[in-house]
Design an enzyme around this catalytic site. Structure first.
Site, mmCIF file in Angstrom:
data_model
loop_
_atom_site.group_PDB
_atom_site.id
_atom_site.type_symbol
_atom_site.label_atom_id
_atom_site.label_comp_id
_atom_site.label_asym_id
_atom_site.label_seq_id
_atom_site.Cartn_x
_atom_site.Cartn_y
_atom_site.Cartn_z
ATOM 1 N N ASN A 75 0.802 -1.219 0.000
ATOM 2 C CA ASN A 75 0.000 0.000 0.000
ATOM 3 C C ASN A 75 0.838 1.274 0.000
ATOM 4 O O ASN A 75 0.320 2.360 -0.255
ATOM 5 C CB ASN A 75 -0.918 -0.019 1.231
ATOM 6 N N SER A 118 -4.500 3.255 -8.404
ATOM 7 C CA SER A 118 -5.336 4.455 -8.309
ATOM 8 C C SER A 118 -6.200 4.552 -9.554
ATOM 9 O O SER A 118 -5.851 3.992 -10.605
ATOM 10 C CB SER A 118 -4.450 5.708 -8.201
ATOM 11 N N TYR A 155 2.751 10.390 -11.213
ATOM 12 C CA TYR A 155 1.898 9.586 -10.332
ATOM 13 C C TYR A 155 1.038 8.627 -11.147
ATOM 14 O O TYR A 155 0.937 7.433 -10.850
ATOM 15 C CB TYR A 155 1.022 10.508 -9.491
ATOM 16 N N SER A 181 3.015 5.807 -12.634
ATOM 17 C CA SER A 181 3.424 4.836 -11.613
ATOM 18 C C SER A 181 2.280 3.910 -11.243
ATOM 19 O O SER A 181 2.477 2.717 -11.012
ATOM 20 C CB SER A 181 3.952 5.565 -10.369
ATOM 21 N N ILE A 201 -10.214 9.600 -1.684
ATOM 22 C CA ILE A 201 -10.363 9.067 -0.326
ATOM 23 C C ILE A 201 -9.714 10.052 0.636
ATOM 24 O O ILE A 201 -8.626 10.577 0.358
ATOM 25 C CB ILE A 201 -9.662 7.696 -0.176
#
Length: 314
Positions: free
Chosen positions: A135, A194, A207, A210, A240
């Protein structure tokens, strides 16, 4: 049986060796065959679990560690690069679930020797590894891609992608270890990706790249682990409320516009970490025994359609 044949047998999952159990009949129809234990009880009973990215009090890692502990895990390893809250998390889980062994480990998720060490320790201590939730991640560079240097791009991939790769590599090796308590190889590896890895406009270029790579790792490794009973899946969270996104939520509350957070998804709200942790719990349990190589979006429906203006036809 030769040593080679014995090793080959030990590397094959229980379902391939024994087949699906015969549940018998009710009157003249077959009863429902099951693989997982009863879901009204502890869902990861006696499993050994490693979770990275646990330090944040509002994070998905911490919430997931609680779900695993609450659902009967034998041991939970709390791992993070930062250690600010790890000791507190350990005390809290031990207080709430005294039957669970809680271990704290501080290391960089992209440090190969450290990842191998925590897996080796878990296997040496308990003779098994059942769940690894990779995570750990960072937010990346919040700027236009033409302003991102090659070094900055690589730094994001180091944590978000290399860290996940190492988790899958060493967790799968540990999950192949068998014992009297675990006669067949098996396990669940869960990777945090994501919605930014599925669609554009959900994160910066580094991001997003990745996280797209995380999805690919889950899919390709799931196939390379064919027959072992080891599953690899990616969770793709939307908006979130975690330590990574806290500023967004805090700013909205300060302006009185909290209700607008998440308004572009069909549920029209943001989420809390436990809503993702419940998915991580399911994927870590035997109830998800036929879920493999998937990218599960937990985004309120954001990734299900094209962007649209609320109040107008999509």
């Amino acid at each position: 049986m030769s040593a080679v044949a014995k090793r080959r047998l030990e590397a094959v999952s229980q379902q391939l060796v024994e087949g699906m159990p015969d549940a018998g009949k009710f009157e003249d129809i077959p009863r429902i065959r099951t693989v997982a234990p009863d879901s009204v009880g502890p869902r990861v009973k006696d499993k050994v679990v490693i979770v990275t990215g646990v330090n944040s009090p509002a994070g998905i890692g911490r919430a997931s560690a609680h779900q695993y502990a609450h659902n009967g895990a034998k041991a939970v390893y709390l791992c993070d690069y930062a250690s600010t809250h790890l000791a507190t998390h350990k005390r809290e889980i031990e207080a709430l679930y005294p039957g669970v062994d809680v271990h704290v480990r501080q290391f960089d998720a992209a440090d190969e020797s450290a990842v191998k060490a925590v897996v080796d320790e878990a296997v040496a201590s308990y003779g098994r590894l059942d769940v690894f939730f990779a995570n750990a991640g960072i937010v990346g560079q919040n700027k236009l891609f033409t302003d991102v240097s090659g070094e900055e791009f690589a730094a994001t991939l180091r944590t978000n992608t290399v860290g996940v790769f190492l988790a899958v590599k060493y967790a799968s090796i540990g999950m192949k270890v068998t014992s009297a308590a675990k006669p067949y190889p098996s396990g669940s590896i869960i990777c945090t990706a994501s919605v930014a890895g599925l669609r554009s406009n959900a994160g910066s270029t580094d991001y997003s790249a990745s996280k797209a790579a995380v999805v690919s790792i889950a899919q390709t490794c799931a196939y390379q682990l064919a027959g072992t009973g080891i599953r690899v899946n990616a969770i793709c969270p939307g908006l979130i409320e975690t330590g990574m996104t806290q500023k967004v939520f805090d700013a909205a509350r300060a302006r009185g516009t909290e209700r607008k957070v998440g308004q572009l998804n069909p549920l029209q709200r943001g989420a809390v970490a436990d809503e993702v942790a419940r998915v991580a719990l399911f994927l870590g349990s035997d109830e998800s025994s036929y879920v493999n190589g998937q990218a599960w979006a937990v985004c309120g429906g954001l990734s299900a359609g094209h962007p649209f203006v609320p109040g107008k036809l999509a």
